[in-house]
Design a protein around this motif. Structure first.
Motif, PDB file in Angstrom:
ATOM      1  N   VAL A  46     100.838 -45.912  50.821  1.00  0.00           N
ATOM      2  CA  VAL A  46     100.071 -45.898  49.578  1.00  0.00           C
ATOM      3  C   VAL A  46      98.650 -45.453  49.880  1.00  0.00           C
ATOM      4  N   MET A  47      98.138 -44.552  49.041  1.00  0.00           N
ATOM      5  CA  MET A  47      96.779 -44.038  49.177  1.00  0.00           C
ATOM      6  C   MET A  47      96.009 -44.294  47.885  1.00  0.00           C
ATOM      7  N   ILE A  48      94.738 -44.624  48.028  1.00  0.00           N
ATOM      8  CA  ILE A  48      93.864 -44.898  46.893  1.00  0.00           C
ATOM      9  C   ILE A  48      92.684 -43.933  46.957  1.00  0.00           C
ATOM     10  N   ALA A  49      92.246 -43.447  45.806  1.00  0.00           N
ATOM     11  CA  ALA A  49      91.154 -42.462  45.755  1.00  0.00           C
ATOM     12  C   ALA A  49      89.797 -43.135  45.857  1.00  0.00           C
ATOM     13  N   ASP A  50      88.920 -42.519  46.648  1.00  0.00           N
ATOM     14  CA  ASP A  50      87.550 -43.006  46.726  1.00  0.00           C
ATOM     15  C   ASP A  50      86.727 -42.417  45.573  1.00  0.00           C
ATOM     16  N   VAL A  90     105.974 -36.968  41.261  1.00  0.00           N
ATOM     17  CA  VAL A  90     106.252 -35.640  41.796  1.00  0.00           C
ATOM     18  C   VAL A  90     107.388 -35.768  42.796  1.00  0.00           C
ATOM     19  N   SER A  91     108.443 -34.991  42.583  1.00  0.00           N
ATOM     20  CA  SER A  91     109.605 -35.040  43.463  1.00  0.00           C
ATOM     21  C   SER A  91     109.709 -33.765  44.279  1.00  0.00           C
ATOM     22  N   PRO A 121     102.537 -42.239  40.935  1.00  0.00           N
ATOM     23  CA  PRO A 121     101.124 -42.588  40.760  1.00  0.00           C
ATOM     24  C   PRO A 121     100.877 -44.095  40.785  1.00  0.00           C
ATOM     25  N   VAL A 122      99.781 -44.478  41.414  1.00  0.00           N
ATOM     26  CA  VAL A 122      99.267 -45.845  41.293  1.00  0.00           C
ATOM     27  C   VAL A 122      98.226 -45.761  40.193  1.00  0.00           C
ATOM     28  N   ARG A 123      98.434 -46.473  39.099  1.00  0.00           N
ATOM     29  CA  ARG A 123      97.613 -46.274  37.906  1.00  0.00           C
ATOM     30  C   ARG A 123      97.350 -47.599  37.215  1.00  0.00           C
ATOM     31  N   LEU A 124      96.320 -47.609  36.424  1.00  0.00           N
ATOM     32  CA  LEU A 124      95.996 -48.767  35.604  1.00  0.00           C
ATOM     33  C   LEU A 124      95.837 -48.277  34.174  1.00  0.00           C
ATOM     34  N   HIS A 125      96.857 -48.560  33.353  1.00  0.00           N
ATOM     35  CA  HIS A 125      96.846 -48.104  31.960  1.00  0.00           C
ATOM     36  C   HIS A 125      96.558 -46.609  31.876  1.00  0.00           C
ATOM     37  N   GLU A 126      97.311 -45.825  32.646  1.00  0.00           N
ATOM     38  CA  GLU A 126      97.205 -44.364  32.690  1.00  0.00           C
ATOM     39  C   GLU A 126      95.950 -43.867  33.406  1.00  0.00           C
ATOM     40  N   ARG A 127      95.136 -44.765  33.906  1.00  0.00           N
ATOM     41  CA  ARG A 127      93.979 -44.353  34.702  1.00  0.00           C
ATOM     42  C   ARG A 127      94.417 -44.223  36.157  1.00  0.00           C
ATOM     43  N   PRO A 128      94.292 -43.052  36.777  1.00  0.00           N
ATOM     44  CA  PRO A 128      94.793 -42.881  38.148  1.00  0.00           C
ATOM     45  C   PRO A 128      93.932 -43.588  39.185  1.00  0.00           C
ATOM     46  N   LEU A 129      94.598 -44.302  40.079  1.00  0.00           N
ATOM     47  CA  LEU A 129      93.918 -44.959  41.186  1.00  0.00           C
ATOM     48  C   LEU A 129      94.313 -44.348  42.532  1.00  0.00           C
ATOM     49  N   GLY A 130      95.530 -43.825  42.608  1.00  0.00           N
ATOM     50  CA  GLY A 130      96.017 -43.275  43.860  1.00  0.00           C
ATOM     51  C   GLY A 130      97.465 -42.845  43.733  1.00  0.00           C
ATOM     52  N   ALA A 131      98.188 -42.865  44.855  1.00  0.00           N
ATOM     53  CA  ALA A 131      99.585 -42.429  44.852  1.00  0.00           C
ATOM     54  C   ALA A 131     100.390 -43.204  45.889  1.00  0.00           C
ATOM     55  N   LEU A 132     101.628 -43.469  45.537  1.00  0.00           N
ATOM     56  CA  LEU A 132     102.594 -44.106  46.427  1.00  0.00           C
ATOM     57  C   LEU A 132     103.525 -43.019  46.948  1.00  0.00           C
ATOM     58  N   THR A 133     103.640 -42.891  48.266  1.00  0.00           N
ATOM     59  CA  THR A 133     104.462 -41.863  48.898  1.00  0.00           C
ATOM     60  C   THR A 133     105.736 -42.478  49.449  1.00  0.00           C
ATOM     61  N   LEU A 134     106.876 -41.896  49.103  1.00  0.00           N
ATOM     62  CA  LEU A 134     108.183 -42.367  49.569  1.00  0.00           C
ATOM     63  C   LEU A 134     108.855 -41.231  50.327  1.00  0.00           C
ATOM     64  N   LEU A 135     109.158 -41.454  51.594  1.00  0.00           N
ATOM     65  CA  LEU A 135     109.749 -40.420  52.440  1.00  0.00           C
ATOM     66  C   LEU A 135     111.198 -40.738  52.787  1.00  0.00           C
ATOM     67  N   ARG A 136     111.997 -39.684  52.884  1.00  0.00           N
ATOM     68  CA  ARG A 136     113.416 -39.835  53.234  1.00  0.00           C
ATOM     69  C   ARG A 136     113.777 -38.864  54.344  1.00  0.00           C
ATOM     70  N   ARG A 137     114.719 -39.273  55.189  1.00  0.00           N
ATOM     71  CA  ARG A 137     115.145 -38.440  56.321  1.00  0.00           C
ATOM     72  C   ARG A 137     116.339 -37.557  55.954  1.00  0.00           C
ATOM     73  N   ARG A 138     116.538 -37.338  54.676  1.00  0.00           N
ATOM     74  CA  ARG A 138     117.609 -36.474  54.195  1.00  0.00           C
ATOM     75  C   ARG A 138     117.128 -35.782  52.924  1.00  0.00           C
ATOM     76  N   PRO A 139     117.679 -34.619  52.625  1.00  0.00           N
ATOM     77  CA  PRO A 139     117.265 -33.935  51.407  1.00  0.00           C
ATOM     78  C   PRO A 139     117.897 -34.583  50.173  1.00  0.00           C
ATOM     79  N   GLY A 140     117.354 -34.265  49.042  1.00  0.00           N
ATOM     80  CA  GLY A 140     117.905 -34.786  47.791  1.00  0.00           C
ATOM     81  C   GLY A 140     116.870 -35.547  46.992  1.00  0.00           C
ATOM     82  N   ARG A 141     117.069 -35.577  45.693  1.00  0.00           N
ATOM     83  CA  ARG A 141     116.175 -36.263  44.781  1.00  0.00           C
ATOM     84  C   ARG A 141     116.406 -37.765  44.839  1.00  0.00           C
TER      85      ARG A 141
END
Length: 245
Positions: A46-50, A90-91, A121-141
């Protein structure tokens, strides 16, 4: 414990901001490890914007330098930045097909053995705070249900962060608290470096030692990091597991 019970427990833990041991850095650690446990993903970060809009890593399920580099490469451009700016998931089901768009990230992911990515997105009532990244070792949605669940977990963590204090919040409080967590994370990174250097070990091992030290002494990670940086606790204390005075 079945998945439904684990899910219910996860939301309770993420929402429990009034517990004496509540720590905003632990909040993000719980978020990424909950995602790893409950979703069809291999790793999470998880990343948060400065204040300038640059994404700063707050927590990851994997502490090694390779994983940190995958997140760092997205600072300025990448699926997580797009997710943060658009405040929409975003996928990237097959990163190999995106080499022309994100060459450094695609190469680094392939070298590390990851083939697909989902950003939420990590958000508060549609206000962007950052992003959560999810990684997989195989292709596919990632399954739609898992994307919705990841969003719900990220939303819960963002709301919990805003309830860190019992004082009422306004727009400026959001900025202040987010920047406060970023500063605390920077201090934690310094503390991990101090322990790693003293113990001649890796950053990942230092992070585990700090976490164990905090659990043993029932002290927040933010407090331990501050104590190390201000020299009221030494790296030797952490390595040896000495109790706090």
């Amino acid at each position: 414990m079945n998945r439904e019970r684990r899910l219910a427990q996860a939301f309770v833990v993420l929402a429990d901001t009034y517990a004496a041991e509540f720590d905003p850095l632990q909040l993000f650690r719980r978020l990424v490890h909950t995602c790893q446990d409950l979703l069809d993903v291999d790793e999470a970060g998880v990343m948060i914007a400065d204040a300038r809009g640059s994404l700063k890593t707050m927590a990851t399920t994997e502490e090694d330098d390779v994983f940190a580099e995958l997140l760092r490469l997205q600072n300025g451009h990448g699926p997580c930045v797009d997710c943060y700016r658009a405040v929409e998931p975003v996928s990237v089901p097959d990163m190999a097909t995106e080499h022309e768009r994100w060459p450094k990230l695609a190469t680094a992911m392939a070298d590390a053995g990851y083939e697909s990515l989902q950003a939420v997105p990590v958000r508060l009532h549609e206000r962007p705070l950052g992003a959560l990244t999810l990684l997989r070792r195989r292709p596919g949605r990632l399954a739609e249900d898992d994307v919705h669940l990841a969003q719900a977990l990220a939303d819960s963590a963002a709301l919990a962060l805003m309830h860190w204090s019992i004082e009422p919040t306004d727009g400026e409080d959001v900025v202040t608290r987010v920047q406060g967590v970023i500063a605390a994370k920077a201090q934690l990174e310094i503390a991990k470096g101090m322990v790693a250097q003293y113990g001649q070990t890796t950053i990942g091992d230092a992070a585990r030692r700090l976490s164990a030290y905090g659990s043993r002494n029932q002290v927040r990670l933010t407090e331990i990091a501050h104590s190390l940086v201000t020299r009221s606790v030494t790296p030797a204390d952490v390595i040896a597991g000495q109790p706090l005075g």
